[in-house]
Scaffold this active site. Structure first.
Site, PDB file in Angstrom:
ATOM      1  N   ARG A   1       0.786  -1.190   0.083  1.00  0.00           N
ATOM      2  CA  ARG A   1      -0.162   0.091   0.035  1.00  0.00           C
ATOM      3  C   ARG A   1       0.877   1.328  -0.026  1.00  0.00           C
ATOM      4  O   ARG A   1       0.466   2.249   0.474  1.00  0.00           O
ATOM      5  CB  ARG A   1      -0.916   0.012   1.109  1.00  0.00           C
TER       6      ARG A   1
ATOM      7  N   LYS B   1       3.515  11.403 -11.120  1.00  0.00           N
ATOM      8  CA  LYS B   1       2.587  10.491 -11.863  1.00  0.00           C
ATOM      9  C   LYS B   1       3.314   9.472 -12.269  1.00  0.00           C
ATOM     10  O   LYS B   1       4.742   9.420 -12.678  1.00  0.00           O
ATOM     11  CB  LYS B   1       2.580  11.640 -13.284  1.00  0.00           C
TER      12      LYS B   1
ATOM     13  N   GLU C   1      10.580  19.452 -24.066  1.00  0.00           N
ATOM     14  CA  GLU C   1       9.754  19.409 -22.645  1.00  0.00           C
ATOM     15  C   GLU C   1      10.247  20.909 -21.976  1.00  0.00           C
ATOM     16  O   GLU C   1       9.775  21.731 -21.243  1.00  0.00           O
ATOM     17  CB  GLU C   1       9.829  18.193 -21.900  1.00  0.00           C
TER      18      GLU C   1
ATOM     19  N   LYS D   1       7.718  23.584 -13.045  1.00  0.00           N
ATOM     20  CA  LYS D   1       6.974  22.206 -12.664  1.00  0.00           C
ATOM     21  C   LYS D   1       6.695  22.239 -11.376  1.00  0.00           C
ATOM     22  O   LYS D   1       5.498  21.902 -10.965  1.00  0.00           O
ATOM     23  CB  LYS D   1       7.762  20.834 -13.162  1.00  0.00           C
TER      24      LYS D   1
ATOM     25  N   GLU E   1      -4.026  17.652 -10.811  1.00  0.00           N
ATOM     26  CA  GLU E   1      -4.562  18.147 -12.323  1.00  0.00           C
ATOM     27  C   GLU E   1      -5.898  18.237 -12.402  1.00  0.00           C
ATOM     28  O   GLU E   1      -6.631  17.683 -13.192  1.00  0.00           O
ATOM     29  CB  GLU E   1      -3.926  17.056 -13.301  1.00  0.00           C
TER      30      GLU E   1
ATOM     31  N   ARG F   1      -2.247  22.370 -13.663  1.00  0.00           N
ATOM     32  CA  ARG F   1      -1.466  21.330 -14.089  1.00  0.00           C
ATOM     33  C   ARG F   1      -1.622  20.918 -15.755  1.00  0.00           C
ATOM     34  O   ARG F   1      -0.697  20.530 -16.123  1.00  0.00           O
ATOM     35  CB  ARG F   1      -1.477  20.299 -13.091  1.00  0.00           C
TER      36      ARG F   1
ATOM     37  N   ASN G   1       0.518  20.014 -20.296  1.00  0.00           N
ATOM     38  CA  ASN G   1      -0.177  18.989 -21.701  1.00  0.00           C
ATOM     39  C   ASN G   1       0.050  19.832 -22.843  1.00  0.00           C
ATOM     40  O   ASN G   1      -0.553  19.449 -23.711  1.00  0.00           O
ATOM     41  CB  ASN G   1      -1.425  18.393 -21.255  1.00  0.00           C
TER      42      ASN G   1
ATOM     43  N   HIS H   1       0.464  17.996 -26.121  1.00  0.00           N
ATOM     44  CA  HIS H   1       0.345  16.628 -25.925  1.00  0.00           C
ATOM     45  C   HIS H   1      -0.996  15.765 -26.515  1.00  0.00           C
ATOM     46  O   HIS H   1      -0.789  14.851 -26.708  1.00  0.00           O
ATOM     47  CB  HIS H   1       0.241  16.195 -24.281  1.00  0.00           C
TER      48      HIS H   1
ATOM     49  N   HIS I   1       0.155  12.956 -28.480  1.00  0.00           N
ATOM     50  CA  HIS I   1      -0.066  11.673 -28.151  1.00  0.00           C
ATOM     51  C   HIS I   1      -0.630  10.859 -29.269  1.00  0.00           C
ATOM     52  O   HIS I   1      -0.626   9.688 -29.317  1.00  0.00           O
ATOM     53  CB  HIS I   1      -0.981  11.503 -26.945  1.00  0.00           C
TER      54      HIS I   1
ATOM     55  N   HIS J   1       8.892  10.346 -27.655  1.00  0.00           N
ATOM     56  CA  HIS J   1       7.895  11.203 -27.160  1.00  0.00           C
ATOM     57  C   HIS J   1       8.095  12.925 -27.330  1.00  0.00           C
ATOM     58  O   HIS J   1       7.010  13.605 -27.653  1.00  0.00           O
ATOM     59  CB  HIS J   1       7.821  11.008 -25.630  1.00  0.00           C
TER      60      HIS J   1
HETATM   61  N1  GLY Z   1       3.793  15.762 -17.750  1.00  0.00           N
HETATM   62  C1  GLY Z   1       2.941  16.458 -17.427  1.00  0.00           C
HETATM   63  C2  GLY Z   1       2.480  16.127 -15.692  1.00  0.00           C
HETATM   64  O1  GLY Z   1       3.410  15.777 -15.220  1.00  0.00           O
HETATM   65  O2  GLY Z   1       1.613  16.897 -15.342  1.00  0.00           O
END
Ligand code: GLY
Length: 377
Positions: free
Chosen positions: A131, A153, A195, A237, A247, A251, A255, A258, A262, A276
């Protein structure tokens, strides 16, 4: 803690403020050699499980292991193959069961050593093991140092798409060793740069201008320019993640490019054909062009953004994608798999100007289809 050596005298620190889940990002040259003492400082007496990209481990693993030994941290290593296909249920199962076999306990530490793939997989394994156990990111690609290692993430891909199974699980420490970038293939470095430039485009026109003036030094390996670019990206960031960890708002700006990107990654199989960062570079170019056509972005800003990507050798148009691509309708269909879709409506990150991105909800689909058709021809 070891005394800073000559190599770490240039150390920079970025703090991610998330209350009880706060942590520091250290940026500096040869940080891997003092990783053990930094980890011991946040987790005295813990054992460590290193989950490492096997290519990266062959290059740099011995220095990490030596630093863990020097700090008296018992450790085991589990290597994973490089490449996006590693982010799958089978590898997650293998790694998680190995952690249990090795008796990694709640109070121990998982260390992710590698790029975004190793970081996402190791972070997710740490999130679900017993957990949740703490984990440390040692990102070894530019992309991972400025983006994927920060913000918690974690996850894997499924046959339906990327990152569809995962968890938010913040690391306890991020060690971005800039010396590790010296062994990164140039194409990977360039893709990661997309990025970096993203942070300028989405919220910091001054940084974008600085990048225009300093990209040559960054690509030539200038340590000061690289460290400044990475630190500024991490600060951007960290600020956004602190404001919107899960998000639900700002946040989403991360993107930028993206949704287009994507779709291109899905169309090209998430591999060597289009990395990417390369997909995101084209995606950001398309987002700016779409912002000019259907928003209020000055054409000069879009042209300037695209010119910079082209200057550093990143692709900026659909015609630069090697091999066959679906037509406009096929691309639009792939875009509708985006996680930002809400009740069948498309959300895109667009820009009013360089340094001023915004969330555009309920984008008009026929307009987007017409735009893609034009770009596809
Ligand atoms: N790479 C986008 C984020 O971490 O929200």
């Amino acid at each position: 803690m070891d005394k800073p050596t000559a190599e770490t005298a240039d150390l920079r620190t970025v703090h991610v403020e998330l209350g009880a889940r706060s942590y520091d990002i250290f940026i500096g040259h040869d940080l891997i050699s003092t990783a053990g003492s930094r980890i011991a400082a946040i987790a005295p007496c813990a054992r460590a499980a290193v989950i490492a990209d096997e290519t990266v481990f062959a290059l740099h693993g011995s220095r990490l292991v030596a630093s863990l030994d020097a700090a008296g941290i018992g450790h085991v290593t589990i290597t994973v193959p490089p490449g996006e296909s590693t982010k799958c249920f089978a590898e997650l199962e293998r790694v998680t069961l190995a952690l249990i076999d090795e008796h990694i306990e709640r109070g121990d530490i998982v260390i992710a050593l590698g790029g975004g793939v190793a970081g996402d997989l190791a972070g997710f394994a740490a999130a679900i093991l017993r957990r949740g156990v703490r984990f440390v990111q040692i990102p070894t690609s530019l992309l991972a140092q400025v983006d994927s290692s920060i913000g918690g993430k974690t996850g894997i891909d499924t046959r339906q798409g990327k990152n569809l199974v995962g968890a938010f699980h913040q690391p306890s420490l991020v060690l971005a060793d800039t010396a590790l970038l010296d062994t990164l293939p140039e194409r990977q470095f360039r893709a990661g740069y997309a990025e970096v430039a993203k942070y300028g485009l989405l919220g910091d026109a001054g940084f974008f201008g600085w990048l225009e003036n300093n990209a040559a030094a960054i690509f030539a390996g200038d340590a000061l320019a690289r460290a400044t670019a990475i630190e500024t990206s991490c600060l951007a960031k960290a600020r956004i993640v602190a404001e919107d960890e899960l998000e639900s708002g700002v946040r989403a700006l991360l993107n930028l490019g993206h949704t287009f990107g994507h779709a291109l990654e899905a169309a090209t199989g998430y591999g060597e054909r289009l990395l990417h960062g390369e997909a995101i570079s084209i995606g950001m170019a398309l987002a700016f062009e779409f912002s000019v056509m259907h928003g209020d972005c000055p054409a000069a800003d879009s042209e300037r953004a695209i010119a910079h990507f082209a200057d550093v050798g990143l692709p900026v148009s659909l015609s630069q994608v090697p091999g066959e691509l679906p037509g406009a309708e096929g691309l639009l269909d792939l875009m509708t798999q985006d996680k930002k879709m809400e009740r069948g409506k498309m959300t895109l990150i667009l820009a009013h100007a360089i340094g001023d991105a915004y969330v555009a909800r309920n984008v008009d689909m026929p307009t987007l289809a017409a735009f893609l058709k034009r770009k596809r021809n």
